[in-house]
Design a protein around this motif. Structure first.
Motif, PDB file in Angstrom:
ATOM      1  N   LEU A 108       5.861   3.252   0.091  1.00 41.00           N
ATOM      2  CA  LEU A 108       5.223   1.964  -0.211  1.00 41.00           C
ATOM      3  C   LEU A 108       5.467   1.036   0.968  1.00 41.00           C
ATOM      4  O   LEU A 108       6.597   0.916   1.452  1.00 41.00           O
ATOM      5  CB  LEU A 108       5.846   1.336  -1.458  1.00 41.00           C
ATOM      6  N   HIS A 109       4.411   0.375   1.433  1.00 37.20           N
ATOM      7  CA  HIS A 109       4.543  -0.585   2.533  1.00 37.20           C
ATOM      8  C   HIS A 109       4.298  -1.983   1.986  1.00 37.20           C
ATOM      9  O   HIS A 109       3.423  -2.171   1.132  1.00 37.20           O
ATOM     10  CB  HIS A 109       3.521  -0.275   3.621  1.00 37.20           C
ATOM     11  N   ASN A 159       9.791   7.812  -0.281  1.00 36.78           N
ATOM     12  CA  ASN A 159      10.009   8.755  -1.391  1.00 36.78           C
ATOM     13  C   ASN A 159       9.797   8.166  -2.774  1.00 36.78           C
ATOM     14  O   ASN A 159      10.594   8.395  -3.678  1.00 36.78           O
ATOM     15  CB  ASN A 159      11.414   9.375  -1.292  1.00 36.78           C
ATOM     16  N   VAL A 160       8.745   7.395  -2.935  1.00 40.85           N
ATOM     17  CA  VAL A 160       8.377   6.945  -4.282  1.00 40.85           C
ATOM     18  C   VAL A 160       7.247   7.861  -4.762  1.00 40.85           C
ATOM     19  O   VAL A 160       6.559   8.493  -3.957  1.00 40.85           O
ATOM     20  CB  VAL A 160       7.920   5.461  -4.319  1.00 40.85           C
ATOM     21  N   TYR A 167       0.830  -1.208   0.000  1.00 35.52           N
ATOM     22  CA  TYR A 167       0.000   0.000   0.000  1.00 35.52           C
ATOM     23  C   TYR A 167       0.853   1.243   0.000  1.00 35.52           C
ATOM     24  O   TYR A 167       1.967   1.248   0.512  1.00 35.52           O
ATOM     25  CB  TYR A 167      -1.049  -0.020   1.110  1.00 35.52           C
ATOM     26  N   PHE A 168       0.295   2.246  -0.640  1.00 37.26           N
ATOM     27  CA  PHE A 168       1.004   3.507  -0.829  1.00 37.26           C
ATOM     28  C   PHE A 168       0.452   4.514   0.165  1.00 37.26           C
ATOM     29  O   PHE A 168      -0.757   4.755   0.224  1.00 37.26           O
ATOM     30  CB  PHE A 168       0.778   3.990  -2.263  1.00 37.26           C
ATOM     31  N   GLU A 169       1.361   5.107   0.941  1.00 36.10           N
ATOM     32  CA  GLU A 169       0.954   6.111   1.924  1.00 36.10           C
ATOM     33  C   GLU A 169       1.487   7.462   1.477  1.00 36.10           C
ATOM     34  O   GLU A 169       2.706   7.686   1.486  1.00 36.10           O
ATOM     35  CB  GLU A 169       1.550   5.733   3.279  1.00 36.10           C
ATOM     36  N   ILE A 226      10.367  -0.408  -9.115  1.00 35.87           N
ATOM     37  CA  ILE A 226      11.112  -0.485  -7.845  1.00 35.87           C
ATOM     38  C   ILE A 226      12.601  -0.250  -8.103  1.00 35.87           C
ATOM     39  O   ILE A 226      13.270   0.468  -7.365  1.00 35.87           O
ATOM     40  CB  ILE A 226      10.875  -1.848  -7.134  1.00 35.87           C
ATOM     41  N   ASP A 227      13.114  -0.835  -9.186  1.00 34.53           N
ATOM     42  CA  ASP A 227      14.546  -0.644  -9.485  1.00 34.53           C
ATOM     43  C   ASP A 227      14.869   0.834  -9.722  1.00 34.53           C
ATOM     44  O   ASP A 227      15.902   1.326  -9.292  1.00 34.53           O
ATOM     45  CB  ASP A 227      14.956  -1.488 -10.693  1.00 34.53           C
TER      46      ASP A 227
END
Ligand SMILES: Nc1ncnc2c1ncn2[C@@H]1O[C@H](COP(=O)(O)OP(=O)(O)OP(=O)(O)O)[C@@H](O)[C@H]1O
Ligand SMILES: CC(C)(CO)[C@@H](O)C(=O)NCCC(=O)O
Length: 372
Positions: free
Chosen positions: A87-88, A77-78, A32-34, A154-155
């Motif tokens: 991202l969790h 910091n995404v 999940y994105f916070e 992600i990379d």
């Protein structure tokens, strides 16, 4: 590939949901994105709910109790939809999906979102359960397209994501070395989950499944449980770390008395996996640790060997290994690194990624948000 009956996020609602699931044959992965700056009460309440689910899953999961916690539980910091956030990453056994749905209901997750983006076989298998138990629709995405998109994202966001093992057989010199994966094509992607899928990737949007094997992470764990009586992946890996596979396997030198030089087969090479176990005397001397190690070596070398043949066939030099089989599993990674390098005369490289098991979940979240 988005289901035809699901309206893409871009055209409906730019806020929720901010989470994606990869429901695999063994493990379900939830990301999940916070957002960094919370602007809406709605976002805050969803994040609180997801946090409490995360807390519950971590506390109650079998792997939580073993002390083998994931080291990469979040990534800061995404950027998603132009918003900076974190991202969790959460995972739980797919066999506990019913409990997860009850929890989602109890914690109020179901009240906040009507659609969840999901990938993996479970997105199909559990679609009805999501509808019935929590009245949630699943926006389904293909698992391999999601894997690739998640991996590239992600990379790009983590400069230390990709690495290889240098001197994989030398206990003192062996180390993880960062690898620049910014120009990766073409490459082979070997996803070691319950089973193994091998994809040939030519660009960010071009990948095809070229091979696979049912002898994967699920096989390692299943055989290890049968042979050693262990009850978890972490326990199996712990046993393997203490064992010696040469007490179980028959080596070339057990057959030749040394190397089979004419055909370049070194004496220490496994000639026959579990080949010593047809002797009652040998069986009486072997330990649980030896059996776990031999199972790990057998499964890993078989995957390495298939991957190498696919790399030759596809004419690629970089082979990227991912999937949760590689979690807390340096023995398997080093074996793969050694096998790829040795048998290709150093023309092939085995690469690994820090968030090895989460790319599918990230990828479907990205696709849902039109971040492709
Ligand atoms: N805590 C764990 N519990 C169970 N298996 C684990 C655990 N940690 C790592 N593994 C390994 O990871 C494998 C599952 O990997 P992964 O989550 O990538 O695949 P999956 O999505 O469940 O399977 P598939 O893609 O084949 O449907 C297991 O078979 C096991 O070898
Ligand atoms: C069935 C999937 C694709 C599910 O992820 C995977 O477990 C797999 O690739 N299994 C191996 C199937 C085979 O090629 O023999």
């Amino acid at each position: 590939m988005l289901d035809r009956n699901i309206v893409p996020m871009t055209s409906v609602n730019s806020t929720m949901p901010w989470f994606g699931m990869d429901i695999g044959g063994t493990l379900s992965k939830l990301v999940y994105f916070e957002p960094k700056d919370m602007m809406q009460g709605e976002s805050e309440s969803e994040i609180e709910i997801l946090k409490s689910i995360r807390k519950y899953l971590t506390k109650n999961s079998s792997y939580g109790k073993t002390g083998h916690r994931d080291t990469h539980l979040q990534m800061d910091n995404v950027v998603l939809r132009g918003i900076v956030g974190t991202l969790h990453f959460i995972r739980f056994p797919t066999s506990k999906m019913k409990n997860f749905l009850v929890l989602a209901n109890q914690k109020g997750m179901a009240k906040l979102v009507t659609t969840v983006c999901a990938t993996g076989g479970g997105a199909y298998k559990f679609e009805e359960d999501f509808k019935r138990e929590v009245n949630m629709k699943l926006a389904k995405y293909d698992e391999f397209e999601s894997l690739l998109k998640g991996l590239l994202y992600i990379d790009k966001n983590n400069p230390t994501e990709c690495y290889y093992w240098s001197n994989p057989t030398d206990g003192t010199k062996c180390s993880k070395v960062q690898y620049d994966f910014s120009s990766p094509y073409p490459f082979l992607l070997v996803n070691i989950g319950s089973g193994v899928s091998i994809l040939s990737v030519n660009s960010a949007t071009e990948c095809k499944r070229v091979s696979g094997t049912s002898l994967g992470g699920g096989t390692f764990l299943g055989l290890c449980c049968l042979l050693t009586g262990c009850n978890s992946f972490e326990e199996a890996i712990g046993l393997a770390a203490e064992g010696d596979h040469t007490h179980v396997d028959k080596l070339v030198k057990d057959i030749y008395g040394g190397d089979y030089a004419k055909f370049g087969l070194p004496g220490d090479l496994v000639a026959s996996s579990f080949g010593q176990m047809n002797s009652r005397d040998r069986r009486s001397k072997v330990s649980r640790q030896d059996l776990a190690r031999a199972t790990l070596v057998t499964i890993t070398n078989n995957i390495g060997s298939i991957a190498r043949m696919c790399a030759i066939q596809q004419k690629v030099e970089r082979v990227v290994f991912i999937g949760n089989f590689l979690r807390v599993n340096p023995i398997a990674m080093k074996l793969l690194a050694y096998a790829m390098e040795y048998w290709s005369n150093a023309s092939m490289k085995a690469l690994f990624l820090e968030h090895e098991g989460y790319f599918g979940a990230v990828g479907c979240l990205l696709q849902y948000h039109g971040e492709t």
